[in-house]
Design a protein around this motif. Structure first.
Motif, PDB file in Angstrom:
ATOM      1  N   CYS A 276     -20.143  62.941 -31.712  1.00 36.03           N
ATOM      2  CA  CYS A 276     -21.302  62.175 -31.208  1.00 36.03           C
ATOM      3  C   CYS A 276     -21.198  60.700 -31.616  1.00 36.03           C
ATOM      4  CB  CYS A 276     -22.605  62.794 -31.713  1.00 36.03           C
ATOM      5  SG  CYS A 276     -22.699  62.902 -33.517  1.00 36.03           S
ATOM      6  N   LYS A 277     -20.049  60.327 -32.075  1.00 38.09           N
ATOM      7  CA  LYS A 277     -19.760  58.952 -32.517  1.00 38.09           C
ATOM      8  C   LYS A 277     -20.781  58.470 -33.543  1.00 38.09           C
ATOM      9  CE  LYS A 277     -17.313  57.790 -28.291  1.00 38.09           C
ATOM     10  NZ  LYS A 277     -17.895  58.658 -27.242  1.00 38.09           N
ATOM     11  N   GLY A 278     -21.150  59.356 -34.441  1.00 34.97           N
ATOM     12  CA  GLY A 278     -22.000  58.983 -35.570  1.00 34.97           C
ATOM     13  C   GLY A 278     -23.484  58.967 -35.292  1.00 34.97           C
ATOM     14  N   SER A 279     -23.889  59.150 -34.002  1.00 33.73           N
ATOM     15  CA  SER A 279     -25.314  58.986 -33.683  1.00 33.73           C
ATOM     16  C   SER A 279     -26.118  60.275 -33.833  1.00 33.73           C
ATOM     17  CB  SER A 279     -25.472  58.472 -32.249  1.00 33.73           C
ATOM     18  OG  SER A 279     -25.196  59.525 -31.337  1.00 33.73           O
ATOM     19  N   GLY A 280     -25.441  61.424 -33.808  1.00 29.97           N
ATOM     20  CA  GLY A 280     -26.159  62.698 -33.858  1.00 29.97           C
ATOM     21  C   GLY A 280     -26.635  63.154 -32.481  1.00 29.97           C
ATOM     22  N   TRP A 281     -26.435  62.309 -31.436  1.00 30.59           N
ATOM     23  CA  TRP A 281     -26.916  62.632 -30.085  1.00 30.59           C
ATOM     24  C   TRP A 281     -25.797  62.480 -29.064  1.00 30.59           C
ATOM     25  CZ3 TRP A 281     -31.673  64.698 -29.652  1.00 30.59           C
ATOM     26  CH2 TRP A 281     -32.575  64.463 -30.694  1.00 30.59           C
ATOM     27  N   ILE A 282     -25.864  63.286 -28.012  1.00 34.46           N
ATOM     28  CA  ILE A 282     -24.865  63.208 -26.936  1.00 34.46           C
ATOM     29  C   ILE A 282     -25.586  63.050 -25.600  1.00 34.46           C
ATOM     30  CG2 ILE A 282     -23.065  64.496 -25.711  1.00 34.46           C
ATOM     31  CD1 ILE A 282     -22.471  65.880 -28.417  1.00 34.46           C
ATOM     32  N   GLU A 283     -25.172  62.012 -24.817  1.00 34.96           N
ATOM     33  CA  GLU A 283     -25.821  61.760 -23.531  1.00 34.96           C
ATOM     34  C   GLU A 283     -25.413  62.803 -22.498  1.00 34.96           C
ATOM     35  OE1 GLU A 283     -25.369  57.702 -22.063  1.00 34.96           O
ATOM     36  OE2 GLU A 283     -25.570  58.538 -20.033  1.00 34.96           O
ATOM     37  N   ILE A 284     -26.422  63.345 -21.803  1.00 32.88           N
ATOM     38  CA  ILE A 284     -26.171  64.438 -20.854  1.00 32.88           C
ATOM     39  C   ILE A 284     -26.475  64.050 -19.416  1.00 32.88           C
ATOM     40  CG2 ILE A 284     -27.105  66.719 -20.138  1.00 32.88           C
ATOM     41  CD1 ILE A 284     -25.161  66.870 -22.402  1.00 32.88           C
ATOM     42  N   LEU A 285     -27.594  63.342 -19.203  1.00 33.02           N
ATOM     43  CA  LEU A 285     -27.968  63.044 -17.812  1.00 33.02           C
ATOM     44  C   LEU A 285     -28.930  61.862 -17.747  1.00 33.02           C
ATOM     45  CD1 LEU A 285     -31.055  64.323 -17.652  1.00 33.02           C
ATOM     46  CD2 LEU A 285     -29.835  66.434 -17.186  1.00 33.02           C
ATOM     47  N   GLY A 286     -29.146  61.391 -16.509  1.00 35.55           N
ATOM     48  CA  GLY A 286     -30.127  60.350 -16.250  1.00 35.55           C
ATOM     49  C   GLY A 286     -31.257  60.923 -15.414  1.00 35.55           C
ATOM     50  N   ALA A 287     -32.423  60.312 -15.509  1.00 35.43           N
ATOM     51  CA  ALA A 287     -33.580  60.861 -14.784  1.00 35.43           C
ATOM     52  C   ALA A 287     -34.675  59.794 -14.678  1.00 35.43           C
ATOM     53  CB  ALA A 287     -34.115  62.100 -15.507  1.00 35.43           C
ATOM     54  N   GLY A 288     -35.760  60.154 -14.040  1.00 38.18           N
ATOM     55  CA  GLY A 288     -36.894  59.226 -13.960  1.00 38.18           C
ATOM     56  C   GLY A 288     -37.905  59.681 -12.934  1.00 38.18           C
ATOM     57  N   MET A 289     -39.009  58.896 -12.840  1.00 37.49           N
ATOM     58  CA  MET A 289     -40.026  59.174 -11.823  1.00 37.49           C
ATOM     59  C   MET A 289     -39.591  58.432 -10.549  1.00 37.49           C
ATOM     60  SD  MET A 289     -41.838  61.108 -13.584  1.00 37.49           S
ATOM     61  CE  MET A 289     -43.156  61.483 -12.445  1.00 37.49           C
ATOM     62  N   VAL A 290     -39.652  59.138  -9.417  1.00 41.54           N
ATOM     63  CA  VAL A 290     -39.152  58.551  -8.159  1.00 41.54           C
ATOM     64  C   VAL A 290     -39.893  57.245  -7.872  1.00 41.54           C
ATOM     65  CG1 VAL A 290     -38.808  58.926  -5.680  1.00 41.54           C
ATOM     66  CG2 VAL A 290     -38.607  60.848  -7.278  1.00 41.54           C
ATOM     67  N   HIS A 291     -39.109  56.202  -7.587  1.00 39.03           N
ATOM     68  CA  HIS A 291     -39.675  54.867  -7.324  1.00 39.03           C
ATOM     69  C   HIS A 291     -40.596  54.936  -6.106  1.00 39.03           C
ATOM     70  CE1 HIS A 291     -39.976  50.584  -6.705  1.00 39.03           C
ATOM     71  NE2 HIS A 291     -39.255  50.368  -7.804  1.00 39.03           N
ATOM     72  N   PRO A 292     -41.800  54.318  -6.165  1.00 41.04           N
ATOM     73  CA  PRO A 292     -42.721  54.366  -5.016  1.00 41.04           C
ATOM     74  C   PRO A 292     -42.057  53.879  -3.722  1.00 41.04           C
ATOM     75  CG  PRO A 292     -43.761  53.262  -6.889  1.00 41.04           C
ATOM     76  CD  PRO A 292     -42.368  53.601  -7.308  1.00 41.04           C
ATOM     77  N   ASN A 293     -41.174  52.877  -3.820  1.00 42.03           N
ATOM     78  CA  ASN A 293     -40.470  52.393  -2.616  1.00 42.03           C
ATOM     79  C   ASN A 293     -39.674  53.513  -1.952  1.00 42.03           C
ATOM     80  OD1 ASN A 293     -41.387  49.896  -3.247  1.00 42.03           O
ATOM     81  ND2 ASN A 293     -39.380  48.989  -3.759  1.00 42.03           N
ATOM     82  N   VAL A 294     -39.030  54.365  -2.787  1.00 44.86           N
ATOM     83  CA  VAL A 294     -38.187  55.456  -2.271  1.00 44.86           C
ATOM     84  C   VAL A 294     -39.072  56.500  -1.576  1.00 44.86           C
ATOM     85  CG1 VAL A 294     -36.607  57.323  -2.934  1.00 44.86           C
ATOM     86  CG2 VAL A 294     -36.379  55.063  -3.989  1.00 44.86           C
ATOM     87  N   LEU A 295     -40.236  56.810  -2.197  1.00 41.59           N
ATOM     88  CA  LEU A 295     -41.169  57.768  -1.581  1.00 41.59           C
ATOM     89  C   LEU A 295     -41.645  57.234  -0.229  1.00 41.59           C
ATOM     90  CD1 LEU A 295     -43.336  58.750  -4.696  1.00 41.59           C
ATOM     91  CD2 LEU A 295     -41.809  60.281  -3.435  1.00 41.59           C
ATOM     92  N   GLU A 296     -42.042  55.977  -0.210  1.00 40.92           N
ATOM     93  CA  GLU A 296     -42.596  55.381   1.014  1.00 40.92           C
ATOM     94  C   GLU A 296     -41.533  55.330   2.112  1.00 40.92           C
ATOM     95  OE1 GLU A 296     -45.725  54.415   1.618  1.00 40.92           O
ATOM     96  OE2 GLU A 296     -46.554  54.662  -0.405  1.00 40.92           O
ATOM     97  N   MET A 297     -40.289  54.953   1.734  1.00 37.58           N
ATOM     98  CA  MET A 297     -39.234  54.834   2.751  1.00 37.58           C
ATOM     99  C   MET A 297     -38.925  56.181   3.409  1.00 37.58           C
ATOM    100  SD  MET A 297     -36.305  52.091   1.820  1.00 37.58           S
ATOM    101  CE  MET A 297     -36.567  52.129   0.067  1.00 37.58           C
ATOM    102  N   SER A 298     -39.165  57.274   2.669  1.00 38.85           N
ATOM    103  CA  SER A 298     -38.914  58.593   3.256  1.00 38.85           C
ATOM    104  C   SER A 298     -40.189  59.207   3.821  1.00 38.85           C
ATOM    105  CB  SER A 298     -38.292  59.520   2.212  1.00 38.85           C
ATOM    106  OG  SER A 298     -36.997  59.076   1.919  1.00 38.85           O
ATOM    107  N   GLY A 299     -41.252  58.376   3.938  1.00 40.44           N
ATOM    108  CA  GLY A 299     -42.456  58.825   4.655  1.00 40.44           C
ATOM    109  C   GLY A 299     -43.529  59.462   3.793  1.00 40.44           C
ATOM    110  N   TYR A 300     -43.405  59.382   2.474  1.00 42.45           N
ATOM    111  CA  TYR A 300     -44.432  59.959   1.590  1.00 42.45           C
ATOM    112  C   TYR A 300     -45.402  58.873   1.133  1.00 42.45           C
ATOM    113  CZ  TYR A 300     -42.116  64.482   1.277  1.00 42.45           C
ATOM    114  OH  TYR A 300     -41.579  65.714   1.568  1.00 42.45           O
ATOM    115  N   ASP A 301     -46.698  59.194   1.085  1.00 43.14           N
ATOM    116  CA  ASP A 301     -47.715  58.272   0.581  1.00 43.14           C
ATOM    117  C   ASP A 301     -47.622  58.277  -0.946  1.00 43.14           C
ATOM    118  OD1 ASP A 301     -49.926  56.947  -0.267  1.00 43.14           O
ATOM    119  OD2 ASP A 301     -51.373  58.117   0.903  1.00 43.14           O
ATOM    120  N   SER A 302     -47.184  57.130  -1.489  1.00 41.83           N
ATOM    121  CA  SER A 302     -46.920  57.111  -2.936  1.00 41.83           C
ATOM    122  C   SER A 302     -48.221  57.111  -3.756  1.00 41.83           C
ATOM    123  CB  SER A 302     -46.057  55.894  -3.298  1.00 41.83           C
ATOM    124  OG  SER A 302     -46.744  54.693  -2.998  1.00 41.83           O
TER     125      SER A 302
END
Ligand code: 2U9
Length: 344
Positions: A276-302
């Motif tokens: 873990c290169k001394g940190s005690g933690w290992i990165e596994i994935l990325g994530a987040g709350m879907v950006h309102p622009n992305v929801l709107e562009m695909s037709g969802y009311d954000s």
């Protein structure tokens, strides 16, 4: 002459008995019954005999010839039977011998890992979706809040086919397409595994073609705690219940806020080590709350809908799980590497 014939009979029968091969027997036949043999000779000399003796000796000679011939025939069939028996013994098939093993293949390690991840998410109610690897600029970039001029669209990073067509750089367009099909109304709960492409020079940690699994959940009232719960469940099932997770702030154009998820290091239990290169933690994935622009562009009311998304690299997951040090092992197809994981 009578004695001579009886002597010849005894002599011949003895030789027949002694003959151990068919060739030897053939020689006996030629020697005693052949045209130049002693019996023929006796018969030739019959002219010298008296009228009375002639039929007696003639009959005896024929009897002797017949006896020798029968003895030879019997011995011949005995030798032939023995030879056949011997041949059958040599040629017999041992049905108790084990068969030649058939080389059985198995799934590629990446396939196994992807299927394991799919099973975990199917268990949480997610659908599996697939989409095209040759994508439009719109679905790969535009619909994901990566407008024209965004650095991710750089010719350096992407394989372009035309100005509008490219090899997808992530599986995110599958989510954008799926949202687009729902008319902005229905919830979405999906993961999309598949191949993606980047203009990278291959080395131990980079490959111009690799795989991704991304997930998306869109519904009313979806919160960051929902994301955390799903990711924690995934981490525990994939890596072990004893592993802890941690979310660090990060940035992706299609999510806001964005995070990166680490799991506690198994090797050192969080104290810090070389893995873990001394940190005690290992990165596994990325994530987040879907950006309102992305929801709107695909037709969802954000204002009504919200969602979370995440993305991971199955190669990285497999490398961490099995201590593999070079991503190229997945693609060079060395059976000595691949066969180690046939039951993984
Ligand atoms: C839509 C909305 C949001 C997908 C996401 C990530 C974070 C992420 C990469 C990490 C390393 C994949 O293996 S990797 O290259 N991905 O960190 N992906 S959120 O977000 C989306 C996707 C589609 C419509």
């Amino acid at each position: 002459m009578k004695e001579r014939l009886e002597e010849l009979e005894q002599e011949a029968i003895l030789k027949v008995e002694k003959a151990e091969t068919i060739d030897a027997l053939k020689n006996v036949r030629v020697e005693y019954l052949g045209k130049k043999g002693p019996i023929t000779e006796v018969l030739r000399g019959m002219g010298k005999l008296s009228k009375e003796e002639r039929p007696v000796i003639g009959q005896l000679a024929n009897e002797v010839r017949e006896k020798i011939s029968v003895a030879i025939d019997e011995k011949q069939s005995k030798l032939e039977d023995e030879a056949l028996e011997e041949q059958l013994k040599d040629e017999s098939i041992d049905v108790t011998l084990p068969g030649r093993p058939v080389q059985v293949g198995g799934p590629h390690l990446l396939t196994s890992i992807i299927e394991e991840i799919e099973d975990l998410f199917i268990g949480m109610g997610f659908d599996i979706r697939e989409g095209p690897e040759v994508e439009t600029d719109y679905y790969n970039f535009e619909a994901l809040n990566l407008p024209k001029g965004h650095p991710a669209r750089d010719m350096q990073d992407t394989f372009y086919i035309t100005e509008e067509l490219l090899m997808r750089t992530h599986t995110s367009p599958v989510q954008a397409r799926t949202m687009g099909q729902k008319d902005g109304k229905e919830p979405v709960k999906m993961i999309c595994p598949g191949k993606v492409y980047r203009r990278d020079t291959d080395d131990a940690t980079h490959s111009h073609q690799f795989t991704q699994i991304e997930g998306l959940l869109v519904d009313e009232n979806v919160r960051m705690s929902d994301l955390k719960g799903v990711l924690q469940t995934f981490a525990h099932k994939m890596f072990g219940e004893e592993r802890e997770i941690r979310l660090r702030p990060s940035f992706f154009p299609f999510t806001e806020p964005s995070v990166e998820m680490d799991i506690s290091c198994k090797m050192c239990g969080g104290k810090g080590c070389s893995v873990c290169k001394g940190s005690g933690w290992i990165e596994i994935l990325g994530a987040g709350m879907v950006h309102p622009n992305v929801l709107e562009m695909s037709g969802y009311d954000s204002k009504k809908y919200s969602g979370f998304a995440f993305g991971m690299g199955p190669e990285r997951i497999a490398m961490l799980k099995h201590g593999i040090d070079d991503i190229r092992h997945f693609y060079t197809n060395d059976v000595r590497f691949l066969s180690q994981y046939h039951n993984a």
